[in-house]
Design a protein around this motif. Structure first.
Motif, PDB file in Angstrom:
ATOM      1  N   GLU A  92     -40.872  10.153  14.582  1.00  0.00           N
ATOM      2  CA  GLU A  92     -39.571  10.437  15.095  1.00  0.00           C
ATOM      3  C   GLU A  92     -39.943  11.072  16.738  1.00  0.00           C
ATOM      4  OE1 GLU A  92     -35.429  11.938  14.045  1.00  0.00           O
ATOM      5  OE2 GLU A  92     -36.850  10.613  13.458  1.00  0.00           O
ATOM      6  N   ARG A  93     -39.189  11.065  17.332  1.00  0.00           N
ATOM      7  CA  ARG A  93     -39.133  11.711  18.616  1.00  0.00           C
ATOM      8  C   ARG A  93     -38.296  12.855  18.497  1.00  0.00           C
ATOM      9  NH1 ARG A  93     -39.984   8.720  24.207  1.00  0.00           N
ATOM     10  NH2 ARG A  93     -41.260   7.216  23.289  1.00  0.00           N
ATOM     11  N   VAL A  94     -38.955  14.035  18.647  1.00  0.00           N
ATOM     12  CA  VAL A  94     -38.220  15.437  18.500  1.00  0.00           C
ATOM     13  C   VAL A  94     -37.588  15.854  19.691  1.00  0.00           C
ATOM     14  CG1 VAL A  94     -39.326  15.619  15.868  1.00  0.00           C
ATOM     15  CG2 VAL A  94     -40.390  16.351  18.180  1.00  0.00           C
ATOM     16  N   LEU A  95     -38.228  15.546  20.778  1.00  0.00           N
ATOM     17  CA  LEU A  95     -37.799  16.017  21.963  1.00  0.00           C
ATOM     18  C   LEU A  95     -37.736  14.613  22.960  1.00  0.00           C
ATOM     19  CD1 LEU A  95     -36.963  18.695  23.441  1.00  0.00           C
ATOM     20  CD2 LEU A  95     -39.368  18.441  24.416  1.00  0.00           C
ATOM     21  N   GLU A  96     -36.513  14.473  23.752  1.00  0.00           N
ATOM     22  CA  GLU A  96     -36.607  13.417  24.591  1.00  0.00           C
ATOM     23  C   GLU A  96     -36.718  13.766  26.084  1.00  0.00           C
ATOM     24  OE1 GLU A  96     -36.469  10.262  24.171  1.00  0.00           O
ATOM     25  OE2 GLU A  96     -36.005   9.927  22.045  1.00  0.00           O
ATOM     26  N   ALA A  97     -37.082  12.895  26.793  1.00  0.00           N
ATOM     27  CA  ALA A  97     -37.318  13.389  28.193  1.00  0.00           C
ATOM     28  C   ALA A  97     -35.798  13.541  29.072  1.00  0.00           C
ATOM     29  CB  ALA A  97     -38.022  12.214  29.171  1.00  0.00           C
ATOM     30  N   PHE A  98     -35.703  14.152  30.009  1.00  0.00           N
ATOM     31  CA  PHE A  98     -34.344  14.496  30.926  1.00  0.00           C
ATOM     32  C   PHE A  98     -33.217  14.727  29.921  1.00  0.00           C
ATOM     33  CE2 PHE A  98     -36.933  11.012  32.837  1.00  0.00           C
ATOM     34  CZ  PHE A  98     -37.405  11.790  34.071  1.00  0.00           C
ATOM     35  N   MET A  99     -33.348  15.248  28.780  1.00  0.00           N
ATOM     36  CA  MET A  99     -32.217  15.756  27.754  1.00  0.00           C
ATOM     37  C   MET A  99     -32.234  17.444  27.798  1.00  0.00           C
ATOM     38  SD  MET A  99     -30.755  13.197  26.674  1.00  0.00           S
ATOM     39  CE  MET A  99     -29.625  13.436  25.494  1.00  0.00           C
ATOM     40  N   PRO A 100     -31.069  17.929  27.803  1.00  0.00           N
ATOM     41  CA  PRO A 100     -30.880  19.261  27.761  1.00  0.00           C
ATOM     42  C   PRO A 100     -31.529  19.881  26.635  1.00  0.00           C
ATOM     43  CG  PRO A 100     -28.891  18.449  28.377  1.00  0.00           C
ATOM     44  CD  PRO A 100     -29.818  17.334  27.857  1.00  0.00           C
ATOM     45  N   ASN A 101     -32.078  21.052  26.583  1.00  0.00           N
ATOM     46  CA  ASN A 101     -32.913  21.455  25.354  1.00  0.00           C
ATOM     47  C   ASN A 101     -32.699  23.216  25.261  1.00  0.00           C
ATOM     48  OD1 ASN A 101     -34.711  21.973  23.214  1.00  0.00           O
ATOM     49  ND2 ASN A 101     -36.213  22.436  24.647  1.00  0.00           N
ATOM     50  N   ALA A 102     -32.552  23.892  24.386  1.00  0.00           N
ATOM     51  CA  ALA A 102     -32.274  25.107  24.420  1.00  0.00           C
ATOM     52  C   ALA A 102     -33.262  25.813  23.398  1.00  0.00           C
ATOM     53  CB  ALA A 102     -30.713  25.567  24.114  1.00  0.00           C
ATOM     54  N   ASN A 103     -33.862  24.972  22.732  1.00  0.00           N
ATOM     55  CA  ASN A 103     -34.919  25.569  21.422  1.00  0.00           C
ATOM     56  C   ASN A 103     -36.576  25.302  21.787  1.00  0.00           C
ATOM     57  OD1 ASN A 103     -32.741  26.422  19.749  1.00  0.00           O
ATOM     58  ND2 ASN A 103     -32.777  24.112  19.397  1.00  0.00           N
ATOM     59  N   ILE A 104     -37.259  26.357  21.570  1.00  0.00           N
ATOM     60  CA  ILE A 104     -38.724  26.319  21.795  1.00  0.00           C
ATOM     61  C   ILE A 104     -39.053  25.423  20.304  1.00  0.00           C
ATOM     62  CG2 ILE A 104     -40.930  27.405  21.694  1.00  0.00           C
ATOM     63  CD1 ILE A 104     -39.548  29.572  23.502  1.00  0.00           C
ATOM     64  N   GLY A 105     -39.811  24.343  20.252  1.00  0.00           N
ATOM     65  CA  GLY A 105     -40.329  23.773  19.078  1.00  0.00           C
ATOM     66  C   GLY A 105     -41.769  24.289  18.606  1.00  0.00           C
ATOM     67  N   ILE A 106     -41.820  24.742  17.333  1.00  0.00           N
ATOM     68  CA  ILE A 106     -43.154  24.914  16.975  1.00  0.00           C
ATOM     69  C   ILE A 106     -43.508  23.953  15.727  1.00  0.00           C
ATOM     70  CG2 ILE A 106     -44.619  26.692  15.852  1.00  0.00           C
ATOM     71  CD1 ILE A 106     -41.295  27.804  17.555  1.00  0.00           C
ATOM     72  N   ILE A 107     -44.717  23.436  15.843  1.00  0.00           N
ATOM     73  CA  ILE A 107     -45.113  22.569  14.822  1.00  0.00           C
ATOM     74  C   ILE A 107     -45.881  23.442  13.518  1.00  0.00           C
ATOM     75  CG2 ILE A 107     -46.591  20.681  14.110  1.00  0.00           C
ATOM     76  CD1 ILE A 107     -46.478  19.581  17.013  1.00  0.00           C
TER      77      ILE A 107
END
Length: 221
Positions: free
Chosen positions: A38-53
């Motif tokens: 799964e891609r959980v973050l895409e390039a050039f896409m808006p993002n408001a969250n910090i992801g933590i594994i």
């Protein structure tokens, strides 16, 4: 997940289980399970969250101006991603994150983290301290990647790669990705990597199993 289950996440170091649950509640943090690939973050896409594994592993993929992807570095349990786009609020970040195993990801809204200070008190200061420490470790990974790719031969890259992962995983029997993924991380041809691994085994430099390798340091010259 309960606070006890999340205590192993570096972001929550020095927090008690009930404090972790309170932090999650007040910041609107969410936790989700994802399948491998799964891609959980895409390039050039808006993002408001910090992801933590929370558990599992991923890879950071960098996209160049021609649309080609290269592997930046691996992300293991406790690692953060999406920090630049979440903090700067920009959608011009040319990196994606793809899972290499099944994983549990925690999503922390950055803006909520900023305004939750008065409600969280001492917990907020502890989390911010842990956040800065995690940023620093991320910079170390980037420097290690540069050092890795500066090695002159594929064998030297393999040795350094295993040494780096051994230090991070705190075990001689280090977890490694499959050959395709490993070739991407070492930026080499898969066939050449397979030949080199076979030769290193024949020379007694490494032991290999399913998804693990062990480096025989006594043989390193």
């Amino acid at each position: 997940m309960t606070g006890e289950e999340l205590q192993g996440v570096p972001l929550f170091k020095d927090l008690l289980p009930d404090e972790i649950e309170e932090f999650v509640k007040f910041t609107g943090t969410t936790i989700r399970s994802y399948p491998r690939g799964e891609r959980v973050l895409e390039a050039f896409m808006p993002n408001a969250n910090i992801g933590i594994i929370v558990s599992g592993e991923a890879q950071l993929l960098a996209l160049d101006r021609l649309g080609n992807e290269s592997v930046g570095h691996s992300l293991e349990s406790g690692a953060m991603f999406g920090t630049v786009s979440a903090i700067l609020g920009e959608d011009l970040i040319a990196t994606s994150v793809q899972l290499t195993t099944d994983a549990v990801i925690m999503w922390l809204p950055y803006r909520s983290l900023l305004v939750a200070g008065p409600k969280l008190g001492r917990m907020h200061g502890i989390v911010m301290k842990n956040l800065l420490e995690t940023f620093s470790r991320k910079n170390v990974l980037m420097m290690q990647k540069v050092e890795l790719l500066s090695q002159k031969t594929l064998r030297e890259r393999m040795i350094l790669y295993l040494l780096q992962r051994e230090r991070r995983q705190q075990t001689e029997y280090v977890r490694v990705p499959g050959r395709v993924q490993l070739a991407k991380e070492l930026e080499c041809n898969r066939s050449a990597l397979t030949r080199e691994i076979s030769q290193m085994q024949a020379d007694g430099l490494i032991e290999c199993g399913e998804r693990w390798m062990r480096l025989n340091k006594e043989k390193i010259q």
